[in-house]
Design a protein around this motif. Structure first.
Motif, PDB file in Angstrom:
ATOM      1  N   ALA A  74       0.848  -1.194   0.000  1.00  0.00           N
ATOM      2  CA  ALA A  74       0.000   0.000   0.000  1.00  0.00           C
ATOM      3  C   ALA A  74       0.878   1.237   0.000  1.00  0.00           C
ATOM      4  N   TYR A  75       0.579   2.177  -0.893  1.00  0.00           N
ATOM      5  CA  TYR A  75       1.339   3.423  -0.919  1.00  0.00           C
ATOM      6  C   TYR A  75       0.517   4.536  -1.554  1.00  0.00           C
ATOM      7  N   SER A  76       0.892   5.761  -1.217  1.00  0.00           N
ATOM      8  CA  SER A  76       0.321   6.957  -1.840  1.00  0.00           C
ATOM      9  C   SER A  76       1.400   7.617  -2.684  1.00  0.00           C
ATOM     10  N   THR A  77       1.038   8.046  -3.874  1.00  0.00           N
ATOM     11  CA  THR A  77       1.960   8.848  -4.676  1.00  0.00           C
ATOM     12  C   THR A  77       1.793  10.299  -4.240  1.00  0.00           C
ATOM     13  N   TYR A  78       2.913  10.923  -3.889  1.00  0.00           N
ATOM     14  CA  TYR A  78       2.810  12.273  -3.332  1.00  0.00           C
ATOM     15  C   TYR A  78       4.026  13.108  -3.692  1.00  0.00           C
ATOM     16  N   SER A  79       3.777  14.360  -3.990  1.00  0.00           N
ATOM     17  CA  SER A  79       4.845  15.345  -4.151  1.00  0.00           C
ATOM     18  C   SER A  79       4.291  16.711  -3.809  1.00  0.00           C
ATOM     19  N   GLU A  80       5.074  17.490  -3.077  1.00  0.00           N
ATOM     20  CA  GLU A  80       4.653  18.855  -2.767  1.00  0.00           C
ATOM     21  C   GLU A  80       4.579  19.708  -4.020  1.00  0.00           C
ATOM     22  N   ALA A  81       5.449  19.411  -4.988  1.00  0.00           N
ATOM     23  CA  ALA A  81       5.497  20.197  -6.220  1.00  0.00           C
ATOM     24  C   ALA A  81       4.467  19.668  -7.208  1.00  0.00           C
ATOM     25  N   GLY A  82       3.755  20.568  -7.860  1.00  0.00           N
ATOM     26  CA  GLY A  82       2.792  20.156  -8.862  1.00  0.00           C
ATOM     27  C   GLY A  82       3.456  19.914 -10.204  1.00  0.00           C
ATOM     28  N   GLY A  83       2.773  19.162 -11.064  1.00  0.00           N
ATOM     29  CA  GLY A  83       3.246  18.954 -12.417  1.00  0.00           C
ATOM     30  C   GLY A  83       4.436  18.043 -12.566  1.00  0.00           C
ATOM     31  N   VAL A  84       4.655  17.155 -11.601  1.00  0.00           N
ATOM     32  CA  VAL A  84       5.809  16.246 -11.677  1.00  0.00           C
ATOM     33  C   VAL A  84       5.419  14.858 -12.175  1.00  0.00           C
ATOM     34  N   GLY A  85       4.164  14.653 -12.518  1.00  0.00           N
ATOM     35  CA  GLY A  85       3.749  13.348 -13.014  1.00  0.00           C
ATOM     36  C   GLY A  85       3.256  12.410 -11.937  1.00  0.00           C
ATOM     37  N   LYS A  86       2.725  12.970 -10.855  1.00  0.00           N
ATOM     38  CA  LYS A  86       2.247  12.147  -9.742  1.00  0.00           C
ATOM     39  C   LYS A  86       1.137  11.190 -10.179  1.00  0.00           C
ATOM     40  N   THR A  87       0.159  11.712 -10.907  1.00  0.00           N
ATOM     41  CA  THR A  87      -0.985  10.894 -11.297  1.00  0.00           C
ATOM     42  C   THR A  87      -0.605   9.868 -12.359  1.00  0.00           C
ATOM     43  N   THR A  88       0.203  10.262 -13.341  1.00  0.00           N
ATOM     44  CA  THR A  88       0.618   9.293 -14.351  1.00  0.00           C
ATOM     45  C   THR A  88       1.518   8.221 -13.732  1.00  0.00           C
ATOM     46  N   THR A  89       2.282   8.584 -12.715  1.00  0.00           N
ATOM     47  CA  THR A  89       3.085   7.586 -12.009  1.00  0.00           C
ATOM     48  C   THR A  89       2.183   6.566 -11.330  1.00  0.00           C
ATOM     49  N   ALA A  90       1.155   7.042 -10.620  1.00  0.00           N
ATOM     50  CA  ALA A  90       0.230   6.129  -9.961  1.00  0.00           C
ATOM     51  C   ALA A  90      -0.446   5.209 -10.969  1.00  0.00           C
ATOM     52  N   ALA A  91      -0.896   5.775 -12.085  1.00  0.00           N
ATOM     53  CA  ALA A  91      -1.611   4.990 -13.091  1.00  0.00           C
ATOM     54  C   ALA A  91      -0.714   3.926 -13.705  1.00  0.00           C
ATOM     55  N   ASN A  92       0.491   4.305 -14.095  1.00  0.00           N
ATOM     56  CA  ASN A  92       1.360   3.352 -14.773  1.00  0.00           C
ATOM     57  C   ASN A  92       1.927   2.306 -13.827  1.00  0.00           C
ATOM     58  N   LEU A  93       2.145   2.655 -12.573  1.00  0.00           N
ATOM     59  CA  LEU A  93       2.566   1.640 -11.613  1.00  0.00           C
ATOM     60  C   LEU A  93       1.434   0.661 -11.333  1.00  0.00           C
ATOM     61  N   ALA A  94       0.202   1.158 -11.270  1.00  0.00           N
ATOM     62  CA  ALA A  94      -0.932   0.260 -11.071  1.00  0.00           C
ATOM     63  C   ALA A  94      -1.025  -0.758 -12.199  1.00  0.00           C
ATOM     64  N   VAL A  95      -0.875  -0.292 -13.432  1.00  0.00           N
ATOM     65  CA  VAL A  95      -0.920  -1.204 -14.573  1.00  0.00           C
ATOM     66  C   VAL A  95       0.273  -2.159 -14.541  1.00  0.00           C
ATOM     67  N   ALA A  96       1.434  -1.675 -14.123  1.00  0.00           N
ATOM     68  CA  ALA A  96       2.609  -2.543 -14.022  1.00  0.00           C
ATOM     69  C   ALA A  96       2.380  -3.656 -13.010  1.00  0.00           C
ATOM     70  N   HIS A  97       1.727  -3.352 -11.889  1.00  0.00           N
ATOM     71  CA  HIS A  97       1.385  -4.397 -10.922  1.00  0.00           C
ATOM     72  C   HIS A  97       0.408  -5.392 -11.550  1.00  0.00           C
TER      73      HIS A  97
END
Length: 291
Positions: A3-26
């Protein structure tokens, strides 16, 4: 369960695309992931996967379950895309703070306890998510508040996309105090499973910034704006985009897919989770076999 949350204080770093692509990789490796996006903005994970079509309607949604007023079963909230189960965002998320505060006030007036930052955890536990899923990924907004705190309370671990820039340097410098702040605020232990530099161009300044990161860096992802923009245009993961929407397969994009596969294996290893059918990293034609 991982279980993990993708998080970054800075916006526009690809947080959501990271979550999506890691989910598909799993999912590609035969695991069963559940993704819980909590960002009330329109450019969210539900939009990326094309399951945000009911967000303005008066339908059952995660917020109703978090304030103990569901209209149906938890399982009915779930949509499945690319082997990933997703709980789509709803417009009620924009007012989550007010809904939770109102419920807390009412509970306290009746002499009952109501933890504003523990409601997602409660919902997931009552739905037997730890028993039914191998992986839980939360994608909260960057701003602090109940959306973020509920996500971190539910996962207790972070994957942090990092922009290798001056703005990213400030975020890196604040990582340790940020994690400590979460632990103090929620009275829990929060681990960092990985930091993931994205947009790396191998400059001297970028290398210096990465040397300041004390957390594990399983992969360093280069500039892939065209690939990620294509994902948003076609509403799919990078794996599906390369497989179905590219006229030819570019080596550097296949390497990016391989990196997401390798990061997923790294994260699974942190909790001793063995994927039953891991692909050769970057093999976009890998057959997904889920139990």
């Amino acid at each position: 369960m991982l279980a993990y949350s993708t998080y970054s204080e800075a916006g526009g770093v690809g947080k959501t695309t990271t979550a999506a692509n890691l989910a598909v990789a799993h999912a590609r490796a035969g695991l069963k992931p559940l993704v819980v996006p909590l960002d009330p903005q329109d450019g969210d994970l539900s939009r990326l996967f094309g399951v945000d079509d009911h967000r303005t309607e008066s339908v059952d949604n995660l917020v109703r379950h978090m304030i103990r007023r569901p209209k149906g079963d938890f399982d009915a909230l779930i949509r499945t895309v690319e082997g990933v189960d997703i709980i789509p965002e709803h417009n009620m998320l924009s007012d989550l703070t007010e809904y939770l505060q109102r419920e807390k006030d009412q509970a306290e007036a009746m002499g009952e306890a109501f933890g504003m930052h523990a409601q997602l955890l409660r919902v997931l536990q009552e739905a037997n998510v730890p028993e039914n899923y191998d992986v839980l990924i939360c994608d909260p907004p960057a701003t602090e508040g109940p959306h973020l705190y509920n996500a971190i309370n539910a996962t207790r671990s972070l994957v942090i996309p990092v922009e290798p820039s001056a703005k990213g340097r400030a975020a890196v410098e604040g990582l340790e105090s940020l994690v400590s702040g979460f632990e103090d605020q929620l009275d829990i232990e929060v681990g960092v499973l990985a930091a993931l530099p994205i947009g790396f161009k191998d400059t001297r300044d970028q290398r210096a910034i990465m040397n300041e990161i004390d957390y594990p860096i399983p992969e360093v992802i280069g500039e892939r704006a065209s690939l990620m923009e294509g994902c948003w245009m076609e509403q799919c993961s990078a794996f599906t985009y390369v497989r179905e929407h590219r006229d030819r397969r570019r080596d550097y994009e296949l390497e990016t897919l391989a990196q997401f596969d390798r990061v997923a294996r790294h994260l699974e290893e942190q909790v001793g989770l063995d994927a039953p059918n891991p692909p050769e990293p970057g093999d976009v034609d890998h057959e997904v076999l889920q139990t």
